[in-house]
Design a protein around this motif. Structure first.
Motif, PDB file in Angstrom:
ATOM      1  N   GLU A 405      19.912 -16.739   6.120  1.00 39.81           N
ATOM      2  CA  GLU A 405      19.638 -17.093   7.515  1.00 39.81           C
ATOM      3  C   GLU A 405      18.734 -16.052   8.170  1.00 39.81           C
ATOM      4  N   ASP A 406      18.992 -14.781   7.871  1.00 40.92           N
ATOM      5  CA  ASP A 406      18.139 -13.728   8.426  1.00 40.92           C
ATOM      6  C   ASP A 406      16.706 -13.868   7.929  1.00 40.92           C
ATOM      7  N   PHE A 407      16.548 -14.209   6.649  1.00 47.23           N
ATOM      8  CA  PHE A 407      15.196 -14.361   6.111  1.00 47.23           C
ATOM      9  C   PHE A 407      14.440 -15.460   6.846  1.00 47.23           C
ATOM     10  N   GLU A 408      15.043 -16.611   6.983  1.00 48.33           N
ATOM     11  CA  GLU A 408      14.357 -17.725   7.636  1.00 48.33           C
ATOM     12  C   GLU A 408      14.046 -17.411   9.097  1.00 48.33           C
ATOM     13  N   GLN A 410      13.670 -14.342  10.522  1.00 50.22           N
ATOM     14  CA  GLN A 410      12.635 -13.304  10.597  1.00 50.22           C
ATOM     15  C   GLN A 410      11.283 -13.826  10.125  1.00 50.22           C
ATOM     16  N   TRP A 411      11.285 -14.745   9.185  1.00 48.72           N
ATOM     17  CA  TRP A 411      10.031 -15.335   8.702  1.00 48.72           C
ATOM     18  C   TRP A 411       9.320 -16.077   9.831  1.00 48.72           C
ATOM     19  N   ASN A 412      10.065 -16.881  10.563  1.00 47.65           N
ATOM     20  CA  ASN A 412       9.466 -17.630  11.670  1.00 47.65           C
ATOM     21  C   ASN A 412       8.945 -16.690  12.759  1.00 47.65           C
ATOM     22  N   GLY A 416       4.870 -16.193  14.005  1.00 44.31           N
ATOM     23  CA  GLY A 416       4.439 -16.219  15.394  1.00 44.31           C
ATOM     24  C   GLY A 416       3.693 -14.964  15.791  1.00 44.31           C
ATOM     25  N   ARG A 417       4.167 -13.808  15.325  1.00 45.28           N
ATOM     26  CA  ARG A 417       3.508 -12.548  15.687  1.00 45.28           C
ATOM     27  C   ARG A 417       2.094 -12.468  15.135  1.00 45.28           C
ATOM     28  N   HIS A 425      -1.104 -21.037   3.179  1.00 42.91           N
ATOM     29  CA  HIS A 425      -0.484 -20.169   2.184  1.00 42.91           C
ATOM     30  C   HIS A 425       0.890 -19.694   2.647  1.00 42.91           C
ATOM     31  N   ALA A 426       1.033 -19.441   3.940  1.00 43.35           N
ATOM     32  CA  ALA A 426       2.355 -19.091   4.462  1.00 43.35           C
ATOM     33  C   ALA A 426       3.320 -20.254   4.280  1.00 43.35           C
ATOM     34  N   ALA A 427       2.824 -21.470   4.501  1.00 41.92           N
ATOM     35  CA  ALA A 427       3.665 -22.651   4.294  1.00 41.92           C
ATOM     36  C   ALA A 427       4.039 -22.802   2.827  1.00 41.92           C
TER      37      ALA A 427
END
Length: 718
Positions: A405-408, A410-412, A416-417, A425-427
């Protein structure tokens, strides 16, 4: 026509030419699926098919010279150049500034001097010679631009003081035709050059199906120029594409013939090996024309010798489709006598992912983090610019998060940042998230194959035996040598000293292979830095004595001596973590329970010969004797400076003598088998210890490694 004299301008100050580059670049297609996207790895050779068109950088050099503000002097009789090419470039720049172009006419050669005269003339010099018309119904009647113009520059070679130089022997700048303006002279054939960047763009658009006229319009739009202002015309683009296609077709025909011969030689080598070794296995596919498509082979000792990185076999595939990968996986399972791997580690490849899901549904497919990180620069550095370093640091942090859950989450936030919410490629990376971040693969048995060191070692191994110049038969022989070396059951023994003197550590040294013991020993040492608090439900909270974050929950079940940690290190590598060891020590365990020594990491194995086991058993006796001898020597030598100097000198000489003893000799095996009879003194003992051996043992699991960057599919045990 009016007679005109060329305009007076100055010579260029420098005329250095850049070497020509090749226009066809072999690049790996990006797994994102975009036909325009390729991966460029740092240090990769940009191989080409050998097409040498008139695409060198002379055009750009001439263009930059012609756009300069310095005047170009008119050539004159007696002017000296270092070479005929330098003179031709000088005259060409002068001609462009004056509204015409030049060409090379005749040259004169002698037996002593070689070519000693060069004639450069105006592009309209001479007259068109009538050609015999082809026997066609409507022959083309092309008008010639030649009108007998007498503008010229003649060169003569001379040798002065042993140095070759060329001087202008004749020069005329009188034209019998109109000279062109700047916007017209650029369209002369001599100055219409397609630069390297435009060549790659043209080939890419042509491959996508764009017609020539649309390619030209698109280039004009991309460059922001008016129609007709490109340094080349549609005819040049059409000729360039036609020439490339013709050259590629010719090279493809040659490569196809060579490839077929190589495959036949490889198939014959497999047949010969099968005749010589009964347990050698190979398999291949062929089409309706009996041409070999895929081929795979496995070695006689690969199916039973687990416990370290060894070569199970190799598969060469005609393409990277899901069907080809499926065939390779089926063949691999057959080579392994029906046993399926527990885990597969690979690069990002949609074809392989589909094949694994179809052929090995119970096998966990993971992506090597090292391969993911190696692609980040190619995918994101240009887009992020100076922010790429911060992005890379965040990716490294995300890889180590333990909560999915933390990975998903923090990934989002990271997307955004850095403005990567719509990045393809991120997708792609996020779609593979169940296969590469630690938080998603922590519970999968990987035997420490996700470490960067292991990934680099496998990659280096493959690149050592594969190159663009290696024919298949040589490749087969190199893999045979590499596999036999890697599958060798006996290796040089290295003494493993204790670091804590804990009974648990000493017991583990007797049970585990050197590699596994070094890993576990590191965890034992670190366990001393962790505090433990018992929770209400019987579990334990274990955390570092300085760090307040990163704590782990350990569950201890005393009835059957089971221990489970939230970090899942044992499930991941087969070795207990520092948190579990801390709880066992608190529970007064002086030995790690036997169930937490998997067969993979044990010295004990049915494959180990009695002689090899004797080597291990005698090792501790030899080491203890050596320690006793060394302790006595140290005590006696510290009694006086004279004693110390003598011992120091003798030991230095002894070490030099030992290092000169060969480390690979057949006599080693006989010596190692008789360690119990060796004298525990001086050089004899040191020599014996130097030649002790260890044996990586049998394993209950195996994993499969796939690497697309070297263009092959390799099956390697971990």
């Amino acid at each position: 026509m009016d007679l005109q004299v060329g305009r007076l301008l100055s010579p260029p100050s420098g005329m250095a030419l850049k070497p020509s580059n090749n226009i066809w670049i072999r690049r790996q297609q990006c797994p994102c699926g975009d036909w325009k996207c390729y991966i460029r790895f740092e240090g990769d050779d940009q191989a080409s098919v050998g097409l040498h068109l008139a695409t060198n950088e002379t055009a750009s050099s001439s263009s930059s010279l012609s756009s300069g503000t310095e005047p170009i002097f008119t050539p004159y009789v007696g002017q000296v150049f270092r070479s005929d090419e330098e003179a031709f470039e000088y005259y060409s720049n002068f001609a462009r500034k004056n509204g015409f172009s030049i060409r090379k006419a005749r040259s004169t050669e002698s037996q002593n001097l070689g070519i000693y005269r060069r004639d450069f003339v105006c592009y309209r010099s001479g007259f068109n010679q009538p050609r015999k018309k082809a026997n066609v119904e409507h022959p083309r009647d092309r008008k010639s631009v030649r009108c007998g113009c007498d503008a010229k520059l003649y060169l003569t070679k001379e040798i002065v003081a042993g140095v070759v130089q060329w001087y202008v022997s004749q020069f005329s700048n009188v034209h019998n035709h109109e000279l062109l303006e700047d916007d017209q002279v650029r369209l002369l054939p001599a100055y219409r050059k397609i630069q390297m960047a435009d060549q790659e763009r043209i080939l890419l658009l042509s491959k996508a199906g764009f017609p020539v006229n649309r390619i030209v319009k698109l280039l004009e739009l991309e460059k922001g120029i008016q129609p007709g202002q490109l340094p080349f015309i549609e005819k040049d683009v059409r000729n360039f594409i036609r020439t490339c296609k013709k050259t590629v077709q010719e090279n493809d025909a040659l490569l196809s013939e060579k490839r077929e011969n190589d495959i036949l030689e490889l198939l014959e080598a497999c047949r010969a090996m099968a005749d010589k070794e009964a347990d050698f296995s190979y398999n291949y596919t062929s089409d309706e024309n009996e041409k070999v498509g895929n081929i795979a082979w496995s070695y006689a000792d690969s199916a039973d010798n687990y416990g370290k990185a060894i070569v199970f076999g190799c598969a060469l595939l005609k393409d990277d489709s899901a069907d080809s990968f499926a065939w390779a996986l089926q063949t691999f399972v057959r080579f392994m006598r029906g046993r399926h791997p527990q885990t597969i580690v690979s690069d990002i490849d949609s074809g392989l992912r589909d094949a694994v899901a179809r052929e090995l549904p119970n096998t966990k497919h993971t992506i090597s983090i090292w391969h993911v990180l190696s692609k980040l620069s190619s995918w994101f550095s240009a887009k992020l610019g100076s922010h790429y370093g911060d992005f890379k640091m965040e990716i490294d942090m995300l890889c180590q998060l333990e909560s999915m859950e933390d990975f998903e989450h923090q990934w989002n936030l990271m997307l955004g940042r850095f403005g990567l919410a719509a990045d393809k490629h991120a997708a792609l990376l996020f779609s593979y998230r169940t296969s590469w971040p630690i938080s998603f693969v922590r519970g999968c048995f990987l035997a420490r194959a996700m470490t960067a060191e292991y990934s680099k070692s496998v990659d280096a191994f493959l690149k050592r035996i594969i190159s663009s110049q290696t024919c298949l038969q040589v490749f087969f022989e190199q893999v045979v040598i590499a596999s036999r070396f890697g599958n060798s059951p006996i290796e040089n023994f290295q003494y493993m000293p204790l670091k804590t003197c804990m009974p648990m550590e000493e017991h583990a040294r007797i049970i585990l292979t050197p590699y596994a013991f070094n890993v576990l020993q590191h965890e034992i040492v670190l366990s001393l830095q962790y505090a433990m608090d018992e929770m209400a439900n019987g579990s334990y909270l274990v955390r570092h004595y300085k760090k307040m974050d990163g704590e782990c929950f350990v569950i201890w079940i005393p009835e059957d001596e089971q221990i489970h940690c939230s970090c899942k290190e044992f499930e991941h590598s087969g070795l207990l973590c520092r948190h579990s060891i801390r709880v066992l020590v608190a529970k007064n365990f002086f030995q790690i329970p036997d169930k937490y020594f998997p067969l993979r990491w044990r010295l004990e194995s049915s494959l180990v010969s009695l002689d090899a086991q004797n080597i291990t058993e005698n090792t501790n006796e030899c080491v203890q004797a050596f320690h006793s001898l060394a302790a006595t020597l140290l005590t006696e030598s510290l009694a006086s400076k004279e004693r110390f100097d003598f011992v120091h000198k003798e030991l230095v000489g002894m070490i030099d003598n030992v290092r000169n003893i060969p480390t690979a000799d057949e006599a080693v095996f006989d010596t190692a088998n008789n360690l119990a009879d060796c004298e525990v003194v001086g050089t004899s003992l040191s020599w014996c210890i130097r030649y002790m051996f260890k044996l990586y043992r049998n394993s209950e699991q195996q994993s499969l490694w796939h690497d697309t960057s070297v263009g092959s599919f390799s099956l390697i045990s971990i």
